[in-house]
Write a protein that holds these residues in place. Structure first.
Motif, PDB file in Angstrom:
ATOM      1  N   GLU A  27       0.798  -1.143  -0.067  1.00  0.00           N
ATOM      2  CA  GLU A  27       0.045  -0.034  -0.164  1.00  0.00           C
ATOM      3  C   GLU A  27       0.791   1.351  -0.089  1.00  0.00           C
ATOM      4  O   GLU A  27       0.465   2.429  -0.740  1.00  0.00           O
ATOM      5  CB  GLU A  27      -0.969   0.029   1.340  1.00  0.00           C
ATOM      6  N   LEU A  28       1.917   1.245   0.606  1.00  0.00           N
ATOM      7  CA  LEU A  28       2.934   2.521   0.689  1.00  0.00           C
ATOM      8  C   LEU A  28       4.179   1.745   0.792  1.00  0.00           C
ATOM      9  O   LEU A  28       4.798   1.305   1.704  1.00  0.00           O
ATOM     10  CB  LEU A  28       2.463   3.147   1.892  1.00  0.00           C
ATOM     11  N   ASP A  29       5.149   2.137  -0.456  1.00  0.00           N
ATOM     12  CA  ASP A  29       6.562   2.163  -0.331  1.00  0.00           C
ATOM     13  C   ASP A  29       7.316   2.923   0.153  1.00  0.00           C
ATOM     14  O   ASP A  29       7.177   3.953  -0.280  1.00  0.00           O
ATOM     15  CB  ASP A  29       6.872   1.559  -1.881  1.00  0.00           C
ATOM     16  N   LEU A  30       7.880   2.884   1.399  1.00  0.00           N
ATOM     17  CA  LEU A  30       8.630   3.748   2.173  1.00  0.00           C
ATOM     18  C   LEU A  30       9.755   4.213   1.516  1.00  0.00           C
ATOM     19  O   LEU A  30      10.338   5.271   1.974  1.00  0.00           O
ATOM     20  CB  LEU A  30       8.742   3.258   3.534  1.00  0.00           C
TER      21      LEU A  30
ATOM     22  N   ALA B 243       5.679   9.315  -2.688  1.00  0.00           N
ATOM     23  CA  ALA B 243       4.348   8.527  -1.854  1.00  0.00           C
ATOM     24  C   ALA B 243       4.226   8.817  -0.564  1.00  0.00           C
ATOM     25  O   ALA B 243       3.250   8.740   0.361  1.00  0.00           O
ATOM     26  CB  ALA B 243       4.717   7.179  -2.131  1.00  0.00           C
ATOM     27  N   VAL B 244       5.426   8.840   0.203  1.00  0.00           N
ATOM     28  CA  VAL B 244       5.387   8.901   1.771  1.00  0.00           C
ATOM     29  C   VAL B 244       5.056  10.488   2.177  1.00  0.00           C
ATOM     30  O   VAL B 244       4.190  10.509   2.931  1.00  0.00           O
ATOM     31  CB  VAL B 244       7.051   8.871   2.197  1.00  0.00           C
ATOM     32  N   PHE B 245       5.470  11.381   1.505  1.00  0.00           N
ATOM     33  CA  PHE B 245       5.016  12.841   1.674  1.00  0.00           C
ATOM     34  C   PHE B 245       3.438  12.856   1.391  1.00  0.00           C
ATOM     35  O   PHE B 245       3.031  13.694   2.042  1.00  0.00           O
ATOM     36  CB  PHE B 245       5.882  13.934   0.987  1.00  0.00           C
ATOM     37  N   ASP B 246       3.057  12.270   0.490  1.00  0.00           N
ATOM     38  CA  ASP B 246       1.527  12.417   0.276  1.00  0.00           C
ATOM     39  C   ASP B 246       0.876  11.763   1.192  1.00  0.00           C
ATOM     40  O   ASP B 246      -0.289  12.143   1.768  1.00  0.00           O
ATOM     41  CB  ASP B 246       1.444  11.724  -1.303  1.00  0.00           C
TER      42      ASP B 246
END
Length: 325
Positions: free
Chosen positions: A50-53, A58-61
């Motif tokens: 769901e979220l690739d760190l 993507a993390v900032f979003d």
């Protein structure tokens, strides 16, 4: 802002959103269980699918869309000696990316409280025993896991820098060797204790006359049940605010040979134990000084033999039960 202007943490609001990065891993899942048991009602977790760190945008979003007030950074690429030794670039690159992205995004969105979790491998290979927090950066690291260690050291310094420059009451904790439900029992990527559990359980199930372990069996290691770590993390979030990282352990160590004996007893294996001295031992001893943690009022509650026995039960119920026959 200066170190003296770091704001003291407020009491944790159990209704405020808490993001546990890595909530499906060994450490993250234990912290999730502990927070749930303590009455926290707004826990936030995202799987790696769901979220690739490692994906900075993507993390900032994610942080822009999720108004979290507390972050526990338990996500990391982890593995045992073999994996660390074989893939140092992956361990260095992945962990640096994960840490930089989460810490930078949390700082940009002024997350009020953050706990960064590292590892006792940050300390020099031949550090004075037991190892105090002051031993950091005083000597050479263990070569087989130095890439992972360097990444975790960078995380400690990042947290310390955020405290100094932005005045946020973030903290870091360095656990000793961990084990428990949710561990990785893969023979190519696991740490020593789950590797021993799998090896001895398979030997017991198949009636093998002997088991061969890596190394000499003489190195000494300290082990902490992951549920105890989770309890310590919640305790530190509520009670500790300091620039220095905090060791988290039991203050008691055993030789690998002694650990192997405990595992053999737990799985009811009575065959011969052999040692392959052509394989690396790693650091000869790694025992943490936990005086700073104990001064805050916390001590572990799960004994090693009982913890190993319960982990063997979990392994048989959750891993062996789902294995193909």
């Amino acid at each position: 802002m200066t170190e003296s202007s770091v704001a003291a943490p407020a009491a944790l609001d159990k209704a405020a959103p808490v993001y546990v990065a890595g909530h499906r891993g060994l450490v993250g899942s234990a912290i999730w269980r502990r927070l749930t048991a303590a009455g926290f009602t707004e826990l936030v977790g995202r799987s790696s699918a769901e979220l690739d760190l490692r994906d900075r945008s993507a993390v900032f979003d994610f942080f822009a869309r999720t108004d979290v007030s507390v972050v526990v950074l338990a996500a990391a690429r982890v593995g045992g000696i073999a994996a660390n030794n074989a893939y140092p670039v992956d361990f260095l690159s992945d962990n640096l990316q994960i840490q930089l992205n989460v810490l930078d995004a949390a700082r940009a969105h002024e997350v009020s409280r953050l706990l960064f979790l590292g590892s006792s491998c940050i300390y020099p290979k031949f550090a004075a025993q037991p190892i105090t927090e002051d031993e950091l950066l005083t000597g050479h690291l263990e070569p087989t896991n130095e890439a992972y260690a360097i990444a975790k050291i960078a995380g400690i310094l990042h947290v310390r820098a955020v405290r100094r420059q932005y005045g946020l009451p973030w903290i870091a904790a360095m656990p000793t060797n961990l084990y428990g439900p949710g561990d990785n029992f893969d023979p190519q990527a696991s740490h020593v204790l789950p590797a021993l559990i799998r090896r001895y359980d398979e030997a017991a199930q198949h009636g093998l006359p002997s088991v061969t372990n890596w190394g000499s069996g003489t190195p000494r290691r300290e082990f902490l049940h992951v549920d105890d770590l989770a309890d310590a993390c919640l305790h530190l979030l509520a009670n500790y605010d300091g620039d220095d990282h905090v060791n988290v352990g039991t203050g008691i160590d055993h030789s690998i040979a002694e650990i192997a004996g405990m595992v053999a007893d737990a799985v009811d294996y009575s065959g011969e134990i052999r040692w392959d001295t052509s394989k690396p031992d790693g650091t000869p001893r790694k025992l943490l000084d936990v005086s700073k943690l104990r001064a805050t009022g916390w001590t572990p509650s799960i004994g090693l033999e009982a913890g190993i026995a319960s982990t063997v039960g979990w392994y048989r119920d959750s891993i062996c039960a789902g294995a193909p026959t």
